[in-house]
Scaffold this motif. Structure first.
Motif, PDB file in Angstrom:
ATOM      1  N   GLU A  62     -16.043 -11.243  -6.239  1.00 53.25           N
ATOM      2  CA  GLU A  62     -17.037 -10.992  -7.273  1.00 53.25           C
ATOM      3  C   GLU A  62     -16.439 -10.083  -8.343  1.00 53.25           C
ATOM      4  OE1 GLU A  62     -19.946 -12.627  -7.032  1.00 53.25           O
ATOM      5  OE2 GLU A  62     -19.035 -13.489  -5.238  1.00 53.25           O
ATOM      6  N   SER A  63     -16.874 -10.264  -9.545  1.00 53.81           N
ATOM      7  CA  SER A  63     -16.366  -9.430 -10.631  1.00 53.81           C
ATOM      8  C   SER A  63     -16.868  -8.003 -10.475  1.00 53.81           C
ATOM      9  CB  SER A  63     -16.811  -9.999 -11.980  1.00 53.81           C
ATOM     10  OG  SER A  63     -18.235 -10.016 -12.064  1.00 53.81           O
ATOM     11  N   GLY A  64     -16.037  -7.068 -10.855  1.00 56.34           N
ATOM     12  CA  GLY A  64     -16.470  -5.676 -10.866  1.00 56.34           C
ATOM     13  C   GLY A  64     -16.174  -4.914  -9.600  1.00 56.34           C
ATOM     14  N   VAL A  65     -15.588  -5.524  -8.577  1.00 55.08           N
ATOM     15  CA  VAL A  65     -15.231  -4.834  -7.337  1.00 55.08           C
ATOM     16  C   VAL A  65     -13.712  -4.759  -7.247  1.00 55.08           C
ATOM     17  CG1 VAL A  65     -15.371  -4.811  -4.823  1.00 55.08           C
ATOM     18  CG2 VAL A  65     -17.322  -5.606  -6.182  1.00 55.08           C
ATOM     19  N   GLU A  66     -13.193  -3.554  -7.218  1.00 54.76           N
ATOM     20  CA  GLU A  66     -11.750  -3.333  -7.171  1.00 54.76           C
ATOM     21  C   GLU A  66     -11.408  -2.554  -5.913  1.00 54.76           C
ATOM     22  OE1 GLU A  66      -8.416  -0.602  -9.430  1.00 54.76           O
ATOM     23  OE2 GLU A  66     -10.091  -1.401 -10.616  1.00 54.76           O
ATOM     24  N   VAL A  67     -10.514  -3.100  -5.094  1.00 55.56           N
ATOM     25  CA  VAL A  67     -10.133  -2.490  -3.827  1.00 55.56           C
ATOM     26  C   VAL A  67      -8.658  -2.115  -3.857  1.00 55.56           C
ATOM     27  CG1 VAL A  67      -9.986  -2.778  -1.319  1.00 55.56           C
ATOM     28  CG2 VAL A  67     -11.869  -3.844  -2.591  1.00 55.56           C
ATOM     29  N   THR A  68      -8.368  -0.884  -3.506  1.00 53.91           N
ATOM     30  CA  THR A  68      -6.988  -0.418  -3.363  1.00 53.91           C
ATOM     31  C   THR A  68      -6.728  -0.156  -1.884  1.00 53.91           C
ATOM     32  OG1 THR A  68      -6.983   0.614  -5.554  1.00 53.91           O
ATOM     33  CG2 THR A  68      -5.320   1.355  -3.977  1.00 53.91           C
ATOM     34  N   ARG A  69      -5.670  -0.787  -1.359  1.00 54.01           N
ATOM     35  CA  ARG A  69      -5.320  -0.638   0.047  1.00 54.01           C
ATOM     36  C   ARG A  69      -4.001   0.118   0.165  1.00 54.01           C
ATOM     37  NH1 ARG A  69      -7.480  -5.536  -0.935  1.00 54.01           N
ATOM     38  NH2 ARG A  69      -9.265  -6.225   0.356  1.00 54.01           N
ATOM     39  N   ILE A  70      -4.045   1.243   0.838  1.00 54.92           N
ATOM     40  CA  ILE A  70      -2.838   2.029   1.065  1.00 54.92           C
ATOM     41  C   ILE A  70      -2.156   1.519   2.329  1.00 54.92           C
ATOM     42  CG2 ILE A  70      -1.926   4.343   1.501  1.00 54.92           C
ATOM     43  CD1 ILE A  70      -3.113   3.941  -1.302  1.00 54.92           C
ATOM     44  N   ASP A  71      -0.848   1.280   2.271  1.00 53.53           N
ATOM     45  CA  ASP A  71      -0.106   0.846   3.452  1.00 53.53           C
ATOM     46  C   ASP A  71      -0.203   1.909   4.543  1.00 53.53           C
ATOM     47  OD1 ASP A  71       0.647  -1.427   2.121  1.00 53.53           O
ATOM     48  OD2 ASP A  71       2.613  -0.643   1.519  1.00 53.53           O
ATOM     49  N   LYS A  72      -0.534   1.476   5.741  1.00 56.12           N
ATOM     50  CA  LYS A  72      -0.637   2.440   6.840  1.00 56.12           C
ATOM     51  C   LYS A  72       0.747   2.924   7.284  1.00 56.12           C
ATOM     52  CE  LYS A  72      -0.999  -1.234  10.337  1.00 56.12           C
ATOM     53  NZ  LYS A  72      -0.950  -2.343   9.353  1.00 56.12           N
ATOM     54  N   LEU A  73       1.759   2.112   7.040  1.00 55.20           N
ATOM     55  CA  LEU A  73       3.117   2.483   7.414  1.00 55.20           C
ATOM     56  C   LEU A  73       3.887   3.019   6.221  1.00 55.20           C
ATOM     57  CD1 LEU A  73       4.030  -0.604   9.635  1.00 55.20           C
ATOM     58  CD2 LEU A  73       3.282   1.660  10.395  1.00 55.20           C
ATOM     59  N   PRO A  74       4.695   4.027   6.398  1.00 54.51           N
ATOM     60  CA  PRO A  74       4.900   4.772   7.646  1.00 54.51           C
ATOM     61  C   PRO A  74       3.760   5.765   7.899  1.00 54.51           C
ATOM     62  CG  PRO A  74       6.306   5.678   5.933  1.00 54.51           C
ATOM     63  CD  PRO A  74       5.616   4.483   5.333  1.00 54.51           C
ATOM     64  N   TYR A  75       3.399   5.909   9.175  1.00 56.29           N
ATOM     65  CA  TYR A  75       2.290   6.792   9.526  1.00 56.29           C
ATOM     66  C   TYR A  75       2.558   8.244   9.131  1.00 56.29           C
ATOM     67  CZ  TYR A  75       0.469   2.937  12.375  1.00 56.29           C
ATOM     68  OH  TYR A  75      -0.014   1.732  12.805  1.00 56.29           O
ATOM     69  N   ASP A  76       3.824   8.642   9.166  1.00 57.74           N
ATOM     70  CA  ASP A  76       4.155  10.044   8.908  1.00 57.74           C
ATOM     71  C   ASP A  76       3.783  10.483   7.492  1.00 57.74           C
ATOM     72  OD1 ASP A  76       5.115  10.315  11.459  1.00 57.74           O
ATOM     73  OD2 ASP A  76       7.225  10.028  10.915  1.00 57.74           O
ATOM     74  N   THR A  77       3.746   9.548   6.544  1.00 55.35           N
ATOM     75  CA  THR A  77       3.428   9.911   5.163  1.00 55.35           C
ATOM     76  C   THR A  77       2.072   9.366   4.716  1.00 55.35           C
ATOM     77  OG1 THR A  77       4.527   7.940   4.257  1.00 55.35           O
ATOM     78  CG2 THR A  77       5.882   9.932   4.586  1.00 55.35           C
ATOM     79  N   LEU A  78       1.325   8.764   5.648  1.00 52.95           N
ATOM     80  CA  LEU A  78       0.057   8.127   5.274  1.00 52.95           C
ATOM     81  C   LEU A  78      -0.922   9.117   4.677  1.00 52.95           C
ATOM     82  CD1 LEU A  78      -2.022   5.846   5.203  1.00 52.95           C
ATOM     83  CD2 LEU A  78      -2.475   6.290   7.631  1.00 52.95           C
ATOM     84  N   ALA A  79      -1.097  10.261   5.299  1.00 51.16           N
ATOM     85  CA  ALA A  79      -2.087  11.233   4.828  1.00 51.16           C
ATOM     86  C   ALA A  79      -1.789  11.656   3.391  1.00 51.16           C
ATOM     87  CB  ALA A  79      -2.111  12.448   5.751  1.00 51.16           C
ATOM     88  N   GLU A  80      -0.540  11.955   3.118  1.00 47.53           N
ATOM     89  CA  GLU A  80      -0.155  12.391   1.769  1.00 47.53           C
ATOM     90  C   GLU A  80      -0.392  11.292   0.743  1.00 47.53           C
ATOM     91  OE1 GLU A  80       3.883  13.714  -0.676  1.00 47.53           O
ATOM     92  OE2 GLU A  80       3.928  13.489   1.516  1.00 47.53           O
ATOM     93  N   ARG A  81       0.004  10.061   1.085  1.00 45.02           N
ATOM     94  CA  ARG A  81      -0.142   8.959   0.142  1.00 45.02           C
ATOM     95  C   ARG A  81      -1.608   8.611  -0.105  1.00 45.02           C
ATOM     96  NH1 ARG A  81       1.430   4.578   2.395  1.00 45.02           N
ATOM     97  NH2 ARG A  81       2.062   5.344   4.467  1.00 45.02           N
ATOM     98  N   PHE A  82      -2.415   8.623   0.956  1.00 40.29           N
ATOM     99  CA  PHE A  82      -3.829   8.282   0.822  1.00 40.29           C
ATOM    100  C   PHE A  82      -4.569   9.348   0.004  1.00 40.29           C
ATOM    101  CE2 PHE A  82      -8.243   7.848   2.043  1.00 40.29           C
ATOM    102  CZ  PHE A  82      -8.417   6.480   2.198  1.00 40.29           C
ATOM    103  N   GLU A  83      -4.318  10.610   0.304  1.00 41.50           N
ATOM    104  CA  GLU A  83      -5.037  11.666  -0.405  1.00 41.50           C
ATOM    105  C   GLU A  83      -4.633  11.731  -1.871  1.00 41.50           C
ATOM    106  OE1 GLU A  83      -6.595  16.194   0.327  1.00 41.50           O
ATOM    107  OE2 GLU A  83      -4.729  15.580   1.293  1.00 41.50           O
ATOM    108  N   ARG A  84      -3.371  11.504  -2.155  1.00 46.16           N
ATOM    109  CA  ARG A  84      -2.928  11.517  -3.550  1.00 46.16           C
ATOM    110  C   ARG A  84      -3.665  10.455  -4.358  1.00 46.16           C
ATOM    111  NH1 ARG A  84       2.185  11.430  -2.689  1.00 46.16           N
ATOM    112  NH2 ARG A  84       2.484   9.167  -2.787  1.00 46.16           N
ATOM    113  N   GLU A  85      -3.777   9.254  -3.789  1.00 46.29           N
ATOM    114  CA  GLU A  85      -4.485   8.179  -4.489  1.00 46.29           C
ATOM    115  C   GLU A  85      -5.978   8.463  -4.564  1.00 46.29           C
ATOM    116  OE1 GLU A  85      -5.271   4.875  -6.637  1.00 46.29           O
ATOM    117  OE2 GLU A  85      -3.298   5.730  -6.182  1.00 46.29           O
TER     118      GLU A  85
END
Length: 391
Positions: free
Chosen positions: A130-153
Motif C-alpha cells: 500500500e502507498s504511504g507505508v515505509e519499512v526499514t529492516r536492520i540486518d540482525k547480523l552481526p549480533y555484536d553490532t546490532l544494538a548500535e546499528r538499530f539505535e542509530r537508525e
C-alpha cells in the motif's frame, strides 16, 4: 525436580513410545511446552463454569479471572499497572490493532529487523504493497553490532513505530541491550518488543520502560498453558484509538452508549471481541501453581542453563558432523541466549534429514528451512545427558 507437574503427559508419552527403541525426548519445547497437570482441572473448571453459569460466566471472568491473571503477569515482568495488560487470542491481533491506530492516510514509517517472526514479517510485506507505508529492516547480523546499528537508525529516521524481538525466533539469540534502546527511544516513536521467546524463559524486568513499551507475549510456549491467550502491555498514558476495534473496547458504556466511538482508559482500549477463555483458566492455574511452589522465572532459567551446558558438553564429546559448535548459530550463554539452540545445516534438505534421524531416535525437534532447533525446558530431568541426541 519439576517432572511432578507433567507426570500425566509424560506417563502417556512413555506408554505411547513402547513400540519404539528409544523413549521420547521432547526438544521442541520452544514451540510448544508440555502442559502441567493443573491445566487438566483448569479446563474442566472452565467447562463447568460455562455450562452452569451460561451468560453469567462473564462476571467471574472479567471481575476475577482476568485481573488475577493480569496481576500475575505484571508481577512476572515488573509491570506497575496490571490493568494495562491487554489480552487477545494472539499477538498478531494486538499488534495490528496498534498499527491501525496510526493515521494511515499519512506516511507511516516502521523500523524493525530482518529476523522477526512470520506473522509480523508477512503483515509488513502486505502493508508495503500500500502507498504511504515505509519499512526499514536492520540486518540482525552481526549480533555484536546490532544494538548500535538499530539505535542509530531509530534516532535518525523519524519513525512512528519500532518493533524488535527480545529473543530471535530462528536463532534463540537475545537482542543485545534492547530495553536500554527502548528507554532512550524518541518521544514520538511507539516501541513494540516481541517477548514471545523470552516471557517465562528469561528473567525480564520492564519496570524502567513500562511507560515506553508495548510488550507482547503469550502462554503458548514457555508458560505451558497452550494457544489462545496472548497479551500486550500498554504504556502509561496511552490514548491511541485503534481503527481495528471491538465491542469489548467500549464495554463500560454498553448500557448507555453515546453516538461516538469511545475507548476505555485501561486494557480494554485494545480489546477485541468474544473469545474462548479456557486458556485463561489454564494459564492462571499454572501461574498460581508456580507462585505456590516458589518456582520463579529466574529458577527456571538457571535450570535450563544447566541443561544447555550439559548438552554442549555431550555435543563436544560426540563430534557429530552437523550438531557441533561450527554449526551452532550462537552459544554464548553468559551474554544472553534463549532456551533453544539453532544449528545451521547449510541446506533445507540436510536439516530435514537430520530432523528425521533424530525423530527415529525418539528426539522431537523442529526446523526452519536449513535451521534445526533443539529446545530445553524444566521437564528435562537433571540426570538427562542428551546422549540420545548423538547416538
Amino acid at each position: 525436580m519439576y517432572q511432578q507437574y507433567f507426570r500425566r503427559f509424560l506417563q502417556g508419552a512413555a506408554e505411547a513410545s513402547t513400540a519404539h527403541a528409544y523413549p521420547p525426548l521432547h526438544m521442541a519445547c520452544h514451540s510448544h511446552h508440555y502442559w502441567p497437570d493443573v491445566t487438566f482441572e483448569a479446563v474442566q473448571q472452565y467447562w463447568r463454569d460455562s455450562a452452569s453459569l451460561a451468560d453469567a460466566k462473564w462476571e467471574p471472568i472479567f471481575a476475577d479471572k482476568i485481573p488475577a491473571w493480569q496481576t500475575a503477569v505484571a508481577h512476572t515482568l515488573g509491570l506497575p499497572r496490571p490493568d494495562h495488560i491487554a489480552l487477545a487470542p494472539n499477538t498478531h491481533e494486538l499488534v495490528f490493532r496498534l498499527i491501525s491506530a496510526f493515521d494511515l492516510t499519512r506516511p507511516l514509517r516502521i523500523l524493525t529487523t530482518d529476523g522477526e517472526f512470520y506473522s509480523f514479517a508477512r503483515q509488513l510485506q502486505r502493508l508495503e504493497e500500500e502507498s504511504g507505508v515505509e519499512v526499514t529492516r536492520i540486518d540482525k547480523l552481526p549480533y555484536d553490532t546490532l544494538a548500535e546499528r538499530f539505535e542509530r537508525e531509530l534516532h535518525r529516521g523519524g519513525y512512528h513505530l519500532a518493533y524488535a524481538s527480545q529473543v530471535f525466533f530462528e536463532s534463540g539469540v537475545v537482542f543485545p541491550h534492547l530495553l536500554d534502546i527502548v528507554a532512550r527511544k524518541p518521544e514520538g516513536t511507539e516501541f513494540v518488543v516481541d517477548g514471545y521467546h523470552a516471557y517465562f524463559a528469561l528473567p525480564t524486568d520492564l519496570s524502567r520502560v513500562a511507560d515506553k513499551v508495548y510488550y507482547t507475549a503469550g502462554s503458548y510456549k514457555y508458560q505451558g498453558a497452550g494457544e489462545g491467550l496472548c497479551f500486550m502491555s500498554l504504556p502509561e498514558g496511552c490514548r491511541l484509538r485503534p481503527l481495528y476495534t471491538g465491542w469489548f473496547a467500549d464495554m463500560a458504556e454498553l448500557e448507555n452508549r453515546a453516538d461516538r466511538v469511545g475507548f476505555a482508559d485501561n486494557w480494554l482500549r485494545f480489546a477485541g471481541s468474544t473469545m474462548d477463555y479456557s486458556t485463561l483458566y489454564k494459564a492462571l492455574a499454572v501461574l498460581q501453581m508456580y507462585e505456590r511452589d516458589g518456582v520463579t522465572v529466574a529458577k527456571i532459567h538457571q535450570f535450563v542453563l544447566a541443561a544447555q551446558r550439559r548438552f554442549l558438553h555431550s555435543m563436544d564429546a560426540a563430534r557429530h558432523p552437523l550438531l557441533n559448535r561450527d554449526n551452532l548459530v550462537y552459544h554464548d550463554l553468559d551474554s544472553g541466549h534463549g532456551h533453544f539452540f539453532t544449528f545451521d545445516c547449510a541446506t533445507p534438505e540436510r536439516s530435514l534429514e537430520l530432523q528425521r534421524e533424530l525423530q527415529s531416535r525418539g528426539v522431537q525437534c523442529d526446523r526452519r528451512k536449513q535451521m534445526l532447533r533443539l529446545g530445553f525446558a524444566i521437564y528435562h530431568d537433571g540426570e538427562e545427558d542428551f546422549q540420545q541426541v548423538f547416538r
